[in-house]
Motif scaffolding. Sequence first.
Motif, PDB file in Angstrom:
ATOM      1  N   THR A 263     101.550  78.378  18.264  1.00 34.13           N
ATOM      2  CA  THR A 263     102.032  77.572  19.209  1.00 34.13           C
ATOM      3  C   THR A 263     103.160  76.521  19.040  1.00 34.13           C
ATOM      4  O   THR A 263     103.768  76.504  19.920  1.00 34.13           O
ATOM      5  CB  THR A 263     100.810  76.328  19.281  1.00 34.13           C
ATOM      6  N   HIS A 264     103.645  76.559  17.657  1.00 31.07           N
ATOM      7  CA  HIS A 264     104.848  75.797  17.589  1.00 31.07           C
ATOM      8  C   HIS A 264     106.027  76.864  17.946  1.00 31.07           C
ATOM      9  O   HIS A 264     107.134  76.289  18.370  1.00 31.07           O
ATOM     10  CB  HIS A 264     104.862  75.451  16.082  1.00 31.07           C
TER      11      HIS A 264
ATOM     12  N   SER B  83     104.654  87.811  25.285  1.00 28.87           N
ATOM     13  CA  SER B  83     103.843  87.519  26.436  1.00 28.87           C
ATOM     14  C   SER B  83     104.165  86.123  26.901  1.00 28.87           C
ATOM     15  O   SER B  83     104.366  85.752  27.955  1.00 28.87           O
ATOM     16  CB  SER B  83     102.554  87.446  25.963  1.00 28.87           C
ATOM     17  N   LEU B  84     104.514  84.981  25.850  1.00 31.16           N
ATOM     18  CA  LEU B  84     104.910  83.667  26.327  1.00 31.16           C
ATOM     19  C   LEU B  84     106.264  83.650  26.764  1.00 31.16           C
ATOM     20  O   LEU B  84     106.677  82.907  27.777  1.00 31.16           O
ATOM     21  CB  LEU B  84     105.071  82.854  24.859  1.00 31.16           C
TER      22      LEU B  84
ATOM     23  N   GLU C 122     105.819  84.576  30.333  1.00 29.00           N
ATOM     24  CA  GLU C 122     105.283  83.466  31.205  1.00 29.00           C
ATOM     25  C   GLU C 122     106.482  82.483  31.394  1.00 29.00           C
ATOM     26  O   GLU C 122     106.424  81.865  32.481  1.00 29.00           O
ATOM     27  CB  GLU C 122     104.260  82.883  30.242  1.00 29.00           C
ATOM     28  N   PHE C 123     106.972  82.152  30.777  1.00 28.08           N
ATOM     29  CA  PHE C 123     108.113  81.223  30.923  1.00 28.08           C
ATOM     30  C   PHE C 123     109.677  81.618  31.355  1.00 28.08           C
ATOM     31  O   PHE C 123     110.626  80.742  31.221  1.00 28.08           O
ATOM     32  CB  PHE C 123     108.284  80.152  29.506  1.00 28.08           C
TER      33      PHE C 123
ATOM     34  N   PRO D 286     111.339  75.962  26.013  1.00 30.54           N
ATOM     35  CA  PRO D 286     110.504  75.586  27.207  1.00 30.54           C
ATOM     36  C   PRO D 286     109.567  74.705  27.154  1.00 30.54           C
ATOM     37  O   PRO D 286     108.908  73.976  28.111  1.00 30.54           O
ATOM     38  CB  PRO D 286     109.417  77.204  27.488  1.00 30.54           C
ATOM     39  N   TYR D 287     109.228  74.171  25.780  1.00 26.04           N
ATOM     40  CA  TYR D 287     108.413  72.975  25.667  1.00 26.04           C
ATOM     41  C   TYR D 287     109.453  71.792  25.899  1.00 26.04           C
ATOM     42  O   TYR D 287     110.123  71.615  25.116  1.00 26.04           O
ATOM     43  CB  TYR D 287     107.418  72.893  24.314  1.00 26.04           C
ATOM     44  N   GLY D 288     108.660  70.659  26.418  1.00 23.98           N
ATOM     45  CA  GLY D 288     109.643  69.342  26.428  1.00 23.98           C
ATOM     46  C   GLY D 288     110.158  69.467  27.765  1.00 23.98           C
ATOM     47  O   GLY D 288     110.740  68.467  28.226  1.00 23.98           O
ATOM     48  N   ILE D 289     110.607  70.379  28.367  1.00 24.07           N
ATOM     49  CA  ILE D 289     110.819  70.425  29.726  1.00 24.07           C
ATOM     50  C   ILE D 289     109.853  70.978  30.680  1.00 24.07           C
ATOM     51  O   ILE D 289     108.893  71.747  30.325  1.00 24.07           O
ATOM     52  CB  ILE D 289     112.337  71.397  29.854  1.00 24.07           C
ATOM     53  N   TYR D 290     110.153  70.792  31.975  1.00 21.65           N
ATOM     54  CA  TYR D 290     109.166  71.300  33.095  1.00 21.65           C
ATOM     55  C   TYR D 290     109.646  71.135  34.463  1.00 21.65           C
ATOM     56  O   TYR D 290     110.787  70.729  34.558  1.00 21.65           O
ATOM     57  CB  TYR D 290     107.933  70.256  32.840  1.00 21.65           C
ATOM     58  N   LYS D 291     109.023  71.775  35.336  1.00 21.60           N
ATOM     59  CA  LYS D 291     109.386  71.935  36.829  1.00 21.60           C
ATOM     60  C   LYS D 291     108.101  71.070  37.572  1.00 21.60           C
ATOM     61  O   LYS D 291     106.957  71.592  37.118  1.00 21.60           O
ATOM     62  CB  LYS D 291     109.612  72.972  37.144  1.00 21.60           C
ATOM     63  N   GLU D 292     108.421  70.085  38.245  1.00 21.43           N
ATOM     64  CA  GLU D 292     107.204  69.367  38.930  1.00 21.43           C
ATOM     65  C   GLU D 292     106.126  70.448  39.709  1.00 21.43           C
ATOM     66  O   GLU D 292     105.260  70.363  39.716  1.00 21.43           O
ATOM     67  CB  GLU D 292     107.798  68.401  39.920  1.00 21.43           C
TER      68      GLU D 292
ATOM     69  N   GLU E 243     106.104  73.830  39.487  1.00 21.89           N
ATOM     70  CA  GLU E 243     105.268  74.803  38.583  1.00 21.89           C
ATOM     71  C   GLU E 243     103.949  74.630  38.336  1.00 21.89           C
ATOM     72  O   GLU E 243     103.373  73.602  38.459  1.00 21.89           O
ATOM     73  CB  GLU E 243     106.081  75.369  37.446  1.00 21.89           C
TER      74      GLU E 243
END
Lengths: 141, 370
Positions: free
Chosen positions: B305-306, B337-338, B341-342, B355-361, B363
């Motif tokens: 996961t990390h 696979s991850l 996904e991202f 990809p962790y710590g950022i996001y799109k509203e 998605e």
Amino acid sequence: MSNEYIPRIIGFLCNWCSYTGADLAGTARLKIPPSLKVIRVMCSGRIDPLFVLKGFLKGADGIMMMGCHPGDCHYQKGNYNARRRYVMLQNILKTLGLEKERIELRWVSASEAPRYAQVTREFTEKIKKLGSNPTREEIFL
Amino acid sequence: MSKALKIKNGVDKGLNDLLAYLLQNKDIKGIFALKKMNENGAASYSLMAKVDELKNAAPLHPLMPVNAGKVLSSFSLMEATKEPVAAVLRPCELRAFIELIKRNQGSLDNILLISLTCGGVYPLQSVADGNTKKHLPRYWESLKKAEIDPDIRMTCQSCEHFIPDMADMTIATVGKKDLDKECTILLNTPKGEDYAKDAPGNIVSEEIETPETEKLKKKREEQRKKMLEDLEKDGLGLKALVKTFSACLACHGCSHACPICYCTLCDFDSKTLEYSPQSFISELKQKGGLKVPPDNIFFHLGRMTHMAVSCVNCGMCSDVCPVNIPVATVFSKVGLSLQEEFNYLPGRDVEESVPYGIYKEEEFAEIGEQ
């Protein structure tokens, strides 16, 4: 007392929304199954994937993550981060062929007591169908 | 088409000529590259400041004693290196370095990145066996023919990202039939062109992707498919996972060798996740038994996961595993696979965020709303 199977579900509830929502559901005397054991977190963004994995591997039948609806996070973006982590976790479990259905994320706001009751009921029913978590039988994990 | 420097000398010597030129005539104060340590094929990453030292340098020697990205990060950690350094490293090491920079664990400034189209590296065991020297001619032959050398790491055999992404200079080796006579170094960036301006050799135009690299890519893709099928022959799921990792000693060597695992104190080495004496007894009572040391699958899944989204597929984890668990295969499977996904490729671009710590509203809008 009936011998009905009650699954053991861990719920990680955000302090600002679903935890209050759960409180409201109790005050309103809504019917909630006794399966969900609540752990309060300050934000759904605080839910480390390790918490979820640990619960999963230690034999919790289901794990529920609850947070504020997108855009409503008390800390602006915690639930967006939680959502990405949830997607990541689901992807890992799927790729390895583990039961990703046992982990779920739901948005429940502080005023949505009926929704809280409904989501808990639905998830409990789903886990009942899935049965006991096989990690409980696997000794040498 | 990009510019390329052609040196009329074998690829080993030609590269050493260029490195010597950089030390003598340019502002480069140190060369970071592999150096031969003995005749058995042992090599170690070294910083070399004198031209004399370079005669033992073997930047193209097919061995990865440690992922160089990790080492580069260790000396550009707090601030950029004071003196300019030229580093010769493999594409996966470069990508690992880029991933570390994204995590504020290094700096690209003052480092001239020289990479190569990579034919793979031998497992570290080959040094202990002492047969590297015997196998080396075959390595170079298969490189010239753009084929897979069966002696190299399993991970390398199935790696299709053998063309570096962020390098200033790329040494063309895959499918170059006249490797013994000439050395082709592609200049990918203005910085690279600048450093190679008056270097010994001619500037020509050349393409990095050739029919030969395409051919090798296809072969490696096939190999990857085969490797993943091998992994899945026991099926998926909890039982298969427990079987795969059953021999694990909990030495955490995979995490220590991993270039992406940069944490000074890993959760799994810390007191945070340590079992208290009572937990052993309570688990014993509940389950009727437990593996000791505990949390075997938890460690591997947790580490996944990390870092799996940034996994550069370098194969260090499998290589250091004392009980030969195919760690790299499992992690690269999850990693791929991850990354799909991202829509993320580790080390592709230093400007891209993890990809962790950022996001799109907008998605994943359907998640959580049922």
